[in-house]
Each structure stands twice: as structure tokens, then as C-alpha cells.
Design a protein around this motif. Structure first.
Motif, PDB file in Angstrom:
ATOM      1  N   ASP A 194      56.192  29.752  52.705  1.00 52.00           N
ATOM      2  CA  ASP A 194      56.481  30.423  51.437  1.00 52.00           C
ATOM      3  C   ASP A 194      55.277  30.429  50.510  1.00 52.00           C
ATOM      4  O   ASP A 194      55.123  31.336  49.681  1.00 52.00           O
ATOM      5  CB  ASP A 194      57.661  29.739  50.730  1.00 52.00           C
ATOM      6  N   ASN A 195      54.429  29.412  50.623  1.00 53.75           N
ATOM      7  CA  ASN A 195      53.289  29.274  49.727  1.00 53.75           C
ATOM      8  C   ASN A 195      52.099  28.719  50.494  1.00 53.75           C
ATOM      9  O   ASN A 195      52.258  27.826  51.334  1.00 53.75           O
ATOM     10  CB  ASN A 195      53.613  28.321  48.569  1.00 53.75           C
ATOM     11  N   LEU A 196      50.915  29.237  50.194  1.00 51.05           N
ATOM     12  CA  LEU A 196      49.684  28.731  50.786  1.00 51.05           C
ATOM     13  C   LEU A 196      48.722  28.319  49.687  1.00 51.05           C
ATOM     14  O   LEU A 196      48.631  28.979  48.646  1.00 51.05           O
ATOM     15  CB  LEU A 196      48.997  29.798  51.641  1.00 51.05           C
ATOM     16  N   VAL A 197      47.981  27.251  49.919  1.00 52.59           N
ATOM     17  CA  VAL A 197      46.869  26.881  49.052  1.00 52.59           C
ATOM     18  C   VAL A 197      45.614  26.850  49.908  1.00 52.59           C
ATOM     19  O   VAL A 197      45.594  26.255  50.987  1.00 52.59           O
ATOM     20  CB  VAL A 197      47.101  25.524  48.355  1.00 52.59           C
ATOM     21  N   SER A 198      44.572  27.546  49.450  1.00 59.52           N
ATOM     22  CA  SER A 198      43.316  27.587  50.187  1.00 59.52           C
ATOM     23  C   SER A 198      42.526  26.315  49.899  1.00 59.52           C
ATOM     24  O   SER A 198      42.412  25.888  48.744  1.00 59.52           O
ATOM     25  CB  SER A 198      42.498  28.818  49.788  1.00 59.52           C
ATOM     26  N   LEU A 199      41.965  25.724  50.935  1.00 55.92           N
ATOM     27  CA  LEU A 199      41.157  24.521  50.784  1.00 55.92           C
ATOM     28  C   LEU A 199      39.690  24.850  50.550  1.00 55.92           C
ATOM     29  O   LEU A 199      38.870  23.951  50.368  1.00 55.92           O
ATOM     30  CB  LEU A 199      41.310  23.633  52.029  1.00 55.92           C
ATOM     31  N   VAL A 200      39.371  26.133  50.572  1.00 57.34           N
ATOM     32  CA  VAL A 200      38.031  26.626  50.234  1.00 57.34           C
ATOM     33  C   VAL A 200      38.203  27.831  49.315  1.00 57.34           C
ATOM     34  O   VAL A 200      39.290  28.390  49.205  1.00 57.34           O
ATOM     35  CB  VAL A 200      37.236  27.031  51.492  1.00 57.34           C
ATOM     36  N   GLY A 201      37.141  28.233  48.648  1.00 64.16           N
ATOM     37  CA  GLY A 201      37.243  29.358  47.738  1.00 64.16           C
ATOM     38  C   GLY A 201      37.540  30.659  48.463  1.00 64.16           C
ATOM     39  O   GLY A 201      37.040  30.896  49.567  1.00 64.16           O
ATOM     40  N   ILE A 202      38.369  31.492  47.851  1.00 66.59           N
ATOM     41  CA  ILE A 202      38.653  32.820  48.423  1.00 66.59           C
ATOM     42  C   ILE A 202      38.063  33.877  47.484  1.00 66.59           C
ATOM     43  O   ILE A 202      36.919  34.258  47.591  1.00 66.59           O
ATOM     44  CB  ILE A 202      40.165  33.074  48.608  1.00 66.59           C
ATOM     45  N   ASP A 203      38.856  34.313  46.519  1.00 68.99           N
ATOM     46  CA  ASP A 203      38.410  35.309  45.550  1.00 68.99           C
ATOM     47  C   ASP A 203      39.347  35.243  44.353  1.00 68.99           C
ATOM     48  O   ASP A 203      40.518  35.612  44.447  1.00 68.99           O
ATOM     49  CB  ASP A 203      38.427  36.704  46.185  1.00 68.99           C
ATOM     50  N   ASP A 204      38.819  34.790  43.233  1.00 70.59           N
ATOM     51  CA  ASP A 204      39.648  34.634  42.041  1.00 70.59           C
ATOM     52  C   ASP A 204      40.127  35.971  41.493  1.00 70.59           C
ATOM     53  O   ASP A 204      41.100  36.025  40.731  1.00 70.59           O
ATOM     54  CB  ASP A 204      38.877  33.888  40.943  1.00 70.59           C
ATOM     55  N   ASP A 205      39.462  37.063  41.850  1.00 71.17           N
ATOM     56  CA  ASP A 205      39.872  38.377  41.372  1.00 71.17           C
ATOM     57  C   ASP A 205      41.034  38.947  42.182  1.00 71.17           C
ATOM     58  O   ASP A 205      41.708  39.871  41.745  1.00 71.17           O
ATOM     59  CB  ASP A 205      38.694  39.358  41.433  1.00 71.17           C
ATOM     60  N   VAL A 206      41.245  38.394  43.372  1.00 70.89           N
ATOM     61  CA  VAL A 206      42.293  38.897  44.250  1.00 70.89           C
ATOM     62  C   VAL A 206      43.477  37.942  44.306  1.00 70.89           C
ATOM     63  O   VAL A 206      44.634  38.361  44.262  1.00 70.89           O
ATOM     64  CB  VAL A 206      41.738  39.142  45.675  1.00 70.89           C
ATOM     65  N   HIS A 207      43.203  36.657  44.400  1.00 72.84           N
ATOM     66  CA  HIS A 207      44.262  35.661  44.552  1.00 72.84           C
ATOM     67  C   HIS A 207      44.350  34.756  43.326  1.00 72.84           C
ATOM     68  O   HIS A 207      43.335  34.453  42.690  1.00 72.84           O
ATOM     69  CB  HIS A 207      44.023  34.819  45.811  1.00 72.84           C
ATOM     70  N   ALA A 208      45.565  34.340  43.027  1.00 76.32           N
ATOM     71  CA  ALA A 208      45.804  33.494  41.859  1.00 76.32           C
ATOM     72  C   ALA A 208      45.145  32.131  42.034  1.00 76.32           C
ATOM     73  O   ALA A 208      44.854  31.692  43.153  1.00 76.32           O
ATOM     74  CB  ALA A 208      47.305  33.327  41.647  1.00 76.32           C
ATOM     75  N   VAL A 209      44.901  31.479  40.909  1.00 71.88           N
ATOM     76  CA  VAL A 209      44.330  30.139  40.903  1.00 71.88           C
ATOM     77  C   VAL A 209      45.331  29.185  40.270  1.00 71.88           C
ATOM     78  O   VAL A 209      45.860  29.450  39.183  1.00 71.88           O
ATOM     79  CB  VAL A 209      42.998  30.098  40.121  1.00 71.88           C
ATOM     80  N   ASN A 210      45.603  28.084  40.960  1.00 74.59           N
ATOM     81  CA  ASN A 210      46.435  27.049  40.379  1.00 74.59           C
ATOM     82  C   ASN A 210      45.593  26.267  39.372  1.00 74.59           C
ATOM     83  O   ASN A 210      44.570  25.686  39.729  1.00 74.59           O
ATOM     84  CB  ASN A 210      46.965  26.121  41.475  1.00 74.59           C
ATOM     85  N   ALA A 211      46.027  26.261  38.125  1.00 74.84           N
ATOM     86  CA  ALA A 211      45.225  25.669  37.051  1.00 74.84           C
ATOM     87  C   ALA A 211      45.036  24.172  37.240  1.00 74.84           C
ATOM     88  O   ALA A 211      43.999  23.617  36.858  1.00 74.84           O
ATOM     89  CB  ALA A 211      45.880  25.958  35.706  1.00 74.84           C
ATOM     90  N   HIS A 212      46.010  23.500  37.811  1.00 73.44           N
ATOM     91  CA  HIS A 212      45.943  22.032  37.944  1.00 73.44           C
ATOM     92  C   HIS A 212      44.924  21.602  38.997  1.00 73.44           C
ATOM     93  O   HIS A 212      44.197  20.625  38.793  1.00 73.44           O
ATOM     94  CB  HIS A 212      47.334  21.488  38.300  1.00 73.44           C
ATOM     95  N   THR A 213      44.854  22.335  40.102  1.00 73.05           N
ATOM     96  CA  THR A 213      43.946  21.954  41.187  1.00 73.05           C
ATOM     97  C   THR A 213      42.657  22.771  41.212  1.00 73.05           C
ATOM     98  O   THR A 213      41.658  22.344  41.791  1.00 73.05           O
ATOM     99  CB  THR A 213      44.639  22.124  42.548  1.00 73.05           C
ATOM    100  N   GLY A 214      42.687  23.967  40.593  1.00 73.53           N
ATOM    101  CA  GLY A 214      41.541  24.861  40.651  1.00 73.53           C
ATOM    102  C   GLY A 214      41.406  25.576  41.983  1.00 73.53           C
ATOM    103  O   GLY A 214      40.370  26.179  42.268  1.00 73.53           O
ATOM    104  N   LEU A 215      42.450  25.543  42.811  1.00 74.25           N
ATOM    105  CA  LEU A 215      42.413  26.145  44.138  1.00 74.25           C
ATOM    106  C   LEU A 215      43.181  27.468  44.159  1.00 74.25           C
ATOM    107  O   LEU A 215      44.180  27.628  43.454  1.00 74.25           O
ATOM    108  CB  LEU A 215      43.017  25.188  45.171  1.00 74.25           C
ATOM    109  N   ASN A 216      42.709  28.389  44.992  1.00 76.69           N
ATOM    110  CA  ASN A 216      43.423  29.655  45.171  1.00 76.69           C
ATOM    111  C   ASN A 216      44.755  29.429  45.856  1.00 76.69           C
ATOM    112  O   ASN A 216      44.864  28.603  46.775  1.00 76.69           O
ATOM    113  CB  ASN A 216      42.608  30.625  46.017  1.00 76.69           C
ATOM    114  N   VAL A 217      45.767  30.168  45.418  1.00 78.22           N
ATOM    115  CA  VAL A 217      47.100  30.074  46.021  1.00 78.22           C
ATOM    116  C   VAL A 217      47.619  31.474  46.298  1.00 78.22           C
ATOM    117  O   VAL A 217      47.234  32.451  45.651  1.00 78.22           O
ATOM    118  CB  VAL A 217      48.098  29.327  45.102  1.00 78.22           C
ATOM    119  N   ILE A 218      48.503  31.567  47.294  1.00 73.15           N
ATOM    120  CA  ILE A 218      49.191  32.813  47.616  1.00 73.15           C
ATOM    121  C   ILE A 218      50.670  32.488  47.712  1.00 73.15           C
ATOM    122  O   ILE A 218      51.068  31.628  48.507  1.00 73.15           O
ATOM    123  CB  ILE A 218      48.691  33.424  48.938  1.00 73.15           C
ATOM    124  N   ASN A 219      51.491  33.172  46.899  1.00 69.67           N
ATOM    125  CA  ASN A 219      52.905  32.819  46.800  1.00 69.67           C
ATOM    126  C   ASN A 219      53.848  33.958  47.161  1.00 69.67           C
ATOM    127  O   ASN A 219      55.057  33.821  47.025  1.00 69.67           O
ATOM    128  CB  ASN A 219      53.236  32.333  45.370  1.00 69.67           C
TER     129      ASN A 219
END
Length: 262
Positions: free
Chosen positions: A39-64
Motif C-alpha cells: 500500500d505504501n513505499l518509502v525510498s531508501l535513496v533519493g528519487i525526485d522531490d518534484d514527482v514523489h512526495a516527501v515525508n517531512a519526518h524522515t525526509g525520504l520520498n514516499v509513494i502512497n
């Protein structure tokens, strides 16, 4: 991953950590193999902040979003893809600074400091693509890998069929039966090879050699570029696919290879 590397499947199971180290298996096999996408993915490396959301608490890209997750997993990417799933959208906000640091370490070093499964995230998978074309996959339930393996075998079978110009008609390849998958998984602690680049057609059957490693090589250092790998393997079976009836079969040559593994 280059076409040369994708002409065979390699899968090595490290049972203690539920870790599969593999070549010739990719994200599309994961998408088509698992019963349900995360249901949800968090990237462990940078993806693209303009395309995918960023979780403010971790600073990691997420896809929901399910469609976005499917699209992301089926896309080709310039850099190695590394992610883990999590259960609820807000779960990342409960991670401590130490747990966030452990996620960053996992993405950078390709191995966890502790368990790859976080009880706060309730994740079932960790996907770590390697620069040399391999992947490291952690499964909470290792039985889920067999379906990913089936999807990869189907994909390679279709590629092997299409690569032979003698066949003009389209081919439908069904999933590999559970009984055969269980037998193949038994070989994984010894290093399973399914050599599609050595396949042949006899009496309207595609015959694919199945090998295991002769040496207990370190799971971290296996390199698909090594030209001597076929000299380190032992033919234990032949995977058969009937091009007319669409039936799968496994002819075993070394019964001992299939005993006392899982």
C-alpha cells in the motif's frame, strides 16, 4: 541490467535473514508475482522531490497511491532502486532518530543494522537493487518469493521463445505449478541457476538446465560477469515447458540435491 545478465536466473537463499540474493529477477517480476502490491513505499535513496512526495519526518520520498506504486515499480531507472513497504501512511512519523538512521544505513550499505523488518512500519519486503545488476530481497514470509520466481521464469520463457525465429505464433505461458516451485526453492540455499541461455527445443518442448553451485561462495561477492561460473555449477534437473500443451515439468537428475534444505 544488461541482456546478457538477464539470460539466466540466479537465486541464493540466506534462511536466517529471509534474504534472497538474485540475478535475472527484477521489479516487474515482483509486481506480477506478489499476490498484492504494498500500500505504501518509502525510498531508501533519493528519487525526485518534484514527482514523489516527501515525508517531512524522515525526509525520504514516499509513494502512497496504488497506481503510482505500480508505475514506479514497472519503470526503468537510471540509478539502483531501493525501497521498503510500510503499512499505514502515518507510520513513518513514529520512527525515532535512530530508526531513521537505520533506514539510511540500509539504503547506503545494502544491509540492515538489525532486522530489516520494523515493527512500527510492519513491512513485508525490502528491495535493494545492486549496481552490478543483482538484487537483494528480504521477505517477511519467504514463501512469497516463489511467486516472484514463477513470474521471472514465465518472463524468461517468453523471451527465449521469441528469440527463436522458427516460432511465429504467439505463446501463452501459465504460472509455474506450486509443486515445481517448491522443488526449485529447495535448491536456493545451494545457489540456484536456471540457464535460459543454454535452453534448447526438443520435440516441441523448451528444455532449460537447472544447476546448483559447487562451492559455497559468499552471497555478497557473486558476480554475473565471471565467465567461469558454469564450471562451478552442477546440473541437477531440467525445467521443461511444452510449447503445445502449455504444461510445465521438472526432470530431476540428482535427487540428493533436492533433499534436506527447507
Amino acid at each position: 541490467m544488461s541482456p546478457l545478465q538477464r539470460r539466466y536466473i540466479y537465486a541464493n537463499l540466506e534462511k536466517l535473514d529471509n534474504l534472497v540474493f538474485a540475478y535475472g529477477i527484477d521489479q516487474s517480476d515482483f509486481v506480477h508475482g506478489v499476490k498484492r502490491l504494498p500500500d505504501n513505499l518509502v525510498s531508501l535513496v533519493g528519487i525526485d522531490d518534484d514527482v514523489h512526495a516527501v515525508n517531512a519526518h524522515t525526509g525520504l520520498n514516499v509513494i502512497n497511491d496504488e497506481n503510482e506504486i505500480r508505475r514506479y515499480l514497472l519503470q526503468s531507472h537510471d540509478l539502483p532502486v531501493k525501497w521498503l513497504d510500510y503499512d499505514e501512511v502515518g507510520d513513518l512519523d513514529f520512527l525515532t532518530a535512530t530508526e531513521i538512521a537505520e533506514l539510511l544505513y540500509l539504503g547506503h550499505m545494502d544491509r540492515p543494522i538489525r532486522s530489516p523488518f520494523n515493527y512500527k512500519l510492519r513491512n513485508h519486503y525490502v528491495f535493494l537493487e545492486q549496481r552490478n545488476g543483482g538484487i537483494k530481497l528480504y521477505f517477511y514470509y519467504i514463501s512469497a518469493f516463489s511467486h516472484v520466481l514463477s513470474a521471472s521464469i514465465v518472463r524468461h520463457t517468453l523471451a527465449a521463445y521469441r528469440g527463436r525465429r522458427m516460432f511465429m505464433r504467439s505463446l501463452s505461458v501459465p504460472k509455474v505449478p506450486e509443486t515445481i516451485l517448491k522443488q526449485l526453492v529447495r535448491l536456493m540455499p545451494d545457489g540456484l541457476f536456471i540457464y535460459f541461455d543454454q535452453s534448447m527445443v526438443r520435440q516441441r518442448q523448451l528444455l532449460v538446465p537447472v544447476h546448483t553451485e559447487l562451492e559455497n561462495d559468499d552471497i555478497e561477492v557473486f558476480d554475473p560477469a565471471r565467465t567461469s561460473e558454469t564450471h562451478r555449477t552442477h546440473n541437477v534437473a531440467t525445467l521443461r515447458f511444452n510449447l503445445v500443451s502449455g504444461e510445465w515439468g521438472l526432470q530431476i537428475h540428482d535427487k540428493l540435491a533436492f533433499e534436506d534444505h527447507l
